[in-house]
Design an enzyme around this catalytic site. Sequence first.
Site, PDB file in Angstrom:
ATOM      1  N   ASN A 185      -1.837   6.966  -2.435  1.00  7.62           N
ATOM      2  CA  ASN A 185      -3.042   6.707  -1.645  1.00  7.62           C
ATOM      3  C   ASN A 185      -3.844   5.548  -2.246  1.00  7.62           C
ATOM      4  OD1 ASN A 185      -4.931   7.073   0.428  1.00  7.62           O
ATOM      5  ND2 ASN A 185      -6.174   8.468  -0.814  1.00  7.62           N
ATOM      6  N   ASN A 186      -3.127   4.495  -2.571  1.00 10.51           N
ATOM      7  CA  ASN A 186      -3.781   3.359  -3.209  1.00 10.51           C
ATOM      8  C   ASN A 186      -2.938   2.109  -2.981  1.00 10.51           C
ATOM      9  OD1 ASN A 186      -5.651   1.947  -4.671  1.00 10.51           O
ATOM     10  ND2 ASN A 186      -5.117   2.821  -6.665  1.00 10.51           N
TER      11      ASN A 186
ATOM     12  N   HIS B 103       0.873  -1.180   0.000  1.00  7.88           N
ATOM     13  CA  HIS B 103       0.000   0.000   0.000  1.00  7.88           C
ATOM     14  C   HIS B 103       0.909   1.228   0.000  1.00  7.88           C
ATOM     15  CE1 HIS B 103      -3.838   2.128   0.724  1.00  7.88           C
ATOM     16  NE2 HIS B 103      -3.037   3.025   1.270  1.00  7.88           N
ATOM     17  N   CYS B 104       0.782   2.042  -1.046  1.00  7.39           N
ATOM     18  CA  CYS B 104       1.688   3.186  -1.216  1.00  7.39           C
ATOM     19  C   CYS B 104       1.008   4.485  -0.782  1.00  7.39           C
ATOM     20  CB  CYS B 104       2.117   3.289  -2.680  1.00  7.39           C
ATOM     21  SG  CYS B 104       3.257   4.649  -2.997  1.00  7.39           S
ATOM     22  N   PRO B 105       1.534   5.156   0.242  1.00 10.33           N
ATOM     23  CA  PRO B 105       0.913   6.426   0.679  1.00 10.33           C
ATOM     24  C   PRO B 105       1.063   7.539  -0.354  1.00 10.33           C
ATOM     25  CG  PRO B 105       2.979   6.047   1.848  1.00 10.33           C
ATOM     26  CD  PRO B 105       2.698   4.796   1.079  1.00 10.33           C
TER      27      PRO B 105
END
Length: 368
Positions: A151-152, A146-148
Amino acid sequence: MAPSGSRSVKRSCQRVLYWIPVLFISIIVAWSYYAYVIQLCIVVCLLTYHVLFMMFVWAYWQTIFTKPMTPVKEFQLTLADKEMLEREDRSESQQEILRRISKDLPIYTRTMSGAVRYCDRCQIVKPDRCHHCSVCDKCILKMDHHCPWVNNCVGFSNYKFFMLFLAYSLLYCLFIAATDLRFFIKFWTVSFGLFLSFKSGLPDTQAKFHIMFLFFAASMFSVSLSSLFGYHCWLVCRNRSTLEAFRAPAFHDGADKNGFSLGFNENFRQVFGNDKKLWLLPVFSSLGDGCSYPTSLVKRDAEQPPIPAGHNSPTQSTGDAPQFPAKPLRESQSRLLPTGHSWTRNEQVEDQDTRGTSNPAMIIENET
């Protein structure tokens, strides 16, 4: 216990906060456009800059707004199965139910203890390479992380976009740093008064801050992006996700970090597809359905029925929900296989399975 209204407000605030990294990147990119095009304004380089800028924004947009794919309905438990599973207290009995449910599904991986992978939050039998994301609160097909910054969740549906986002953002930063370098050197080697006397210099002193900071920002992001992009190139070459790099997937015969690796060429095509014209474009072209994957295992899972000898469906790229045949894994699994990759099994083993080959007790995997 907090009221439902408070939880809803808290969840809404969290969703707003999750967009802060995306907003930060967007502001940096918008400012870099102003600093390069308005302040620096190297006419000769503007065409190349805009091509890189558009490809970067396109890939970034696709990574952010492409919804992660979740397991299809074939992996979801029916109401009767859910009730039966909830009534059972013993893990052995629960596993028997899950084994019966997963018997007709294209599943090869297990937990480290040998259990059928099951998510009690989503109440599904997990497909291979699927994991539950605590931020998205759902199971994601071929979840990488999950990549901040987007945001996905990065997974099967947008991993190609994520790779192109890293590639174009790295080229974007390197191009800016390279074309800005001579002005950066001039700021530091020429005195301020002498610099103002150059007619070929920048049009005004306001550009000084923008050009200097633009070089620093581009150089800093180039270093971090090059290491991140290099790492994910290594993962693509070995057909692994970030999660699988930290914990090797477990099969019937134990963990195997190279279980999904088919060689460099096939590994690359699993992500970017067979159509070379689409490799550099942020459009979906990855192979498969996200639920089943070919493996490099010599020995297949004894619990899975065999594929008919010589049966090979053409490799295809699709984002549609898979249609599992009456006998599992025959179509959905083999359709991802390149020519020459098919699994066969001795009928004797199948007879042993029919008579009831025993397996060690297994427990349910919970990822919450």
